[in-house]
Design an enzyme around this catalytic site. Structure first.
Site, PDB file in Angstrom:
ATOM      1  NE  ARG A 119      70.074 113.564 -72.850  1.00 12.99           N
ATOM      2  CZ  ARG A 119      69.930 112.350 -72.298  1.00 12.99           C
ATOM      3  NH1 ARG A 119      70.972 111.563 -72.151  1.00 12.99           N
ATOM      4  NH2 ARG A 119      68.761 111.939 -71.879  1.00 12.99           N
ATOM      5  CD  GLU A 128      78.358 102.047 -77.210  1.00 16.95           C
ATOM      6  OE1 GLU A 128      78.564 102.562 -78.315  1.00 16.95           O
ATOM      7  OE2 GLU A 128      78.452 102.661 -76.136  1.00 16.95           O
ATOM      8  CB  THR A 160      72.050 106.635 -72.098  1.00 11.00           C
ATOM      9  OG1 THR A 160      72.455 107.820 -72.772  1.00 11.00           O
ATOM     10  CG2 THR A 160      71.146 105.830 -72.986  1.00 11.00           C
ATOM     11  CG  HIS A 217      76.409 104.168 -69.662  1.00  9.83           C
ATOM     12  ND1 HIS A 217      76.275 104.376 -68.320  1.00  9.83           N
ATOM     13  CD2 HIS A 217      75.802 105.195 -70.270  1.00  9.83           C
ATOM     14  CE1 HIS A 217      75.584 105.487 -68.135  1.00  9.83           C
ATOM     15  NE2 HIS A 217      75.287 106.009 -69.288  1.00  9.83           N
ATOM     16  CG  HIS A 267      73.747 111.370 -76.504  1.00 11.00           C
ATOM     17  ND1 HIS A 267      73.313 110.673 -75.401  1.00 11.00           N
ATOM     18  CD2 HIS A 267      72.663 111.501 -77.291  1.00 11.00           C
ATOM     19  CE1 HIS A 267      72.015 110.410 -75.530  1.00 11.00           C
ATOM     20  NE2 HIS A 267      71.599 110.912 -76.676  1.00 11.00           N
ATOM     21  CG  HIS A 309      80.606 114.037 -69.286  1.00 13.72           C
ATOM     22  ND1 HIS A 309      79.403 114.193 -68.653  1.00 13.72           N
ATOM     23  CD2 HIS A 309      80.624 112.786 -69.789  1.00 13.72           C
ATOM     24  CE1 HIS A 309      78.724 113.063 -68.747  1.00 13.72           C
ATOM     25  NE2 HIS A 309      79.440 112.201 -69.431  1.00 13.72           N
ATOM     26  CG  ASN A 327      80.484 110.483 -74.581  1.00 13.39           C
ATOM     27  OD1 ASN A 327      80.452 111.679 -74.344  1.00 13.39           O
ATOM     28  ND2 ASN A 327      79.398 109.775 -74.772  1.00 13.39           N
ATOM     29  CD  GLU A 378      76.618 107.969 -77.330  1.00 15.45           C
ATOM     30  OE1 GLU A 378      75.887 108.588 -76.520  1.00 15.45           O
ATOM     31  OE2 GLU A 378      77.625 107.378 -76.982  1.00 15.45           O
ATOM     32  NE  ARG A 384      70.253 116.136 -70.360  1.00 12.10           N
ATOM     33  CZ  ARG A 384      69.777 115.076 -69.697  1.00 12.10           C
ATOM     34  NH1 ARG A 384      70.584 114.343 -68.973  1.00 12.10           N
ATOM     35  NH2 ARG A 384      68.502 114.757 -69.765  1.00 12.10           N
TER      36      ARG A 384
HETATM   37  N1  PXP Z   1      77.954 104.831 -75.014  1.00 10.61           N
HETATM   38  C1  PXP Z   1      76.699 105.326 -75.015  1.00 10.61           C
HETATM   39  C2  PXP Z   1      75.718 104.792 -75.984  1.00 10.61           C
HETATM   40  C3  PXP Z   1      76.331 106.356 -74.115  1.00 10.61           C
HETATM   41  O1  PXP Z   1      75.062 106.842 -74.106  1.00 10.61           O
HETATM   42  C4  PXP Z   1      77.310 106.866 -73.243  1.00 10.61           C
HETATM   43  C5  PXP Z   1      76.965 107.999 -72.324  1.00 10.61           C
HETATM   44  O2  PXP Z   1      76.582 109.119 -73.064  1.00 10.61           O
HETATM   45  C6  PXP Z   1      78.612 106.325 -73.299  1.00 10.61           C
HETATM   46  C7  PXP Z   1      78.896 105.301 -74.178  1.00 10.61           C
HETATM   47  C8  PXP Z   1      79.701 106.821 -72.409  1.00 10.61           C
HETATM   48  O3  PXP Z   1      79.372 106.585 -71.084  1.00 10.61           O
HETATM   49  P1  PXP Z   1      80.248 107.209 -69.901  1.00 10.61           P
HETATM   50  O4  PXP Z   1      80.221 108.685 -70.109  1.00 10.61           O
HETATM   51  O5  PXP Z   1      79.562 106.766 -68.675  1.00 10.61           O
HETATM   52  O6  PXP Z   1      81.627 106.651 -70.061  1.00 10.61           O
END
Ligand code: PXP
Length: 255
Positions: free
Chosen positions: A47, A160, A106, A201, A45, A12, A9, A75, A51
């Site tokens: 959003r 998931e 999330t 997550h 993601h 960030h 992901n 996402e 953001r």
């Molecule tokens: N899976 C989903 C559905 C998420 O919303 C997120 C966070 O955006 C992640 C995985 C990844 O989470 P993390 O960034 O905490 O590893």
């Protein structure tokens, strides 16, 4: 032998870019490095409040995924706007997540037991599947048996599991057994239908180990920790590079 897939992901990286309003760090570079290093897919993601990931990023990242022959996992909230965007891109995976504007990230799974939510999700899944049958859908939910059983009434392909609470408990050295037990039970419910069983997550290099040992999740989507740790893996290297450059240019009058 089979191993779990890793979806990276890269939201960030976009957070860092948006924070300064610059063009860097480039999301394209993050996607390229991740996939070239062996990640199995890129997760982003989009959003509602934009953001971090922007609409343009979805084109850029999807393009890289296509060139590298690997999946994009988009996402998104189950809204009409997002459904329209998903249908424009037709990614290999869409992961439906709950979304609240005020949340930092999330904060939990979809509440599929609430009729209103269920109907909204049903419409979203049906709309995606009818226009883009090749797009697979995963539902981001808690590992609660009733929730998982209700998910199976939707036109989707995987769940998931939200591992946020597990990950927090891991960091606080709390008992993980109840989480692991729930995940095991969940796996039976989901796999009996032939659906995919994914997790994500809050996971780190350490907290993912007990889950890997269990061997139930086929895919992990991990972002925040990977990007955070990358800062330290790269920091010394980048400082050396900067200092090497400085050494090439002595100060005036110091020769
Ligand atoms: N899976 C989903 C559905 C998420 O919303 C997120 C966070 O955006 C992640 C995985 C990844 O989470 P993390 O960034 O905490 O590893």
């Amino acid at each position: 032998m089979k191993w779990a897939r890793l979806g990276v992901n890269i939201d960030h990286v976009a957070t860092l870019r948006q924070q300064r309003g610059e063009s860097y760090p480039h999301i394209s570079r993050a996607a390229q490095v991740s996939l070239a290093t062996g990640a199995h897919q890129i997760t982003i993601h989009l959003r509602e409040d934009r953001r971090h990931i922007q609409d343009e990023d979805v084109f850029v990242v999807h393009d890289i995924c296509k060139k590298m022959g690997l999946p994009l996992n988009l996402e998104m909230g189950a809204t009409e706007e997002m459904t329209r965007i998903a249908l424009m891109h037709r990614p290999q995976w869409v992961c439906l997540v709950p979304e609240k504007r005020q949340e930092r990230t999330t904060e939990g799974g979809l509440d599929v037991l609430k009729t209103e939510n269920f109907e909204r999700l049903k419409k979203c899944c049906d709309d995606i599947k009818s226009s883009s049958p090749e797009t697979k859908i995963s539902l981001f939910v808690e590992a609660d048996p009733e929730t998982l059983k209700r998910c199976l009434d939707l036109n989707a392909d995987a769940v998931e599991i939200h591992t946020g609470e597990y990950a927090k408990d891991f960091l606080e050295n709390k008992d993980l057994a109840p989480h692991l037990q729930k995940y095991r039970k969940g796996s039976m419910i989901i796999k009996a239908r032939g659906w995919g069983y994914h997790a994500g997550h809050g996971l780190t290099l350490e907290s993912v180990v007990p889950l890997l040992q269990e061997g139930d999740f086929e895919e992990y989507n991990i972002g925040h920790w990977i990007i955070s740790e990358s800062v330290f893996i790269g920091l010394g290297h980048v400082i050396k590079e900067m200092l090497t450059l400085f050494k090439k240019y002595p100060l005036k009058g110091s020769l």
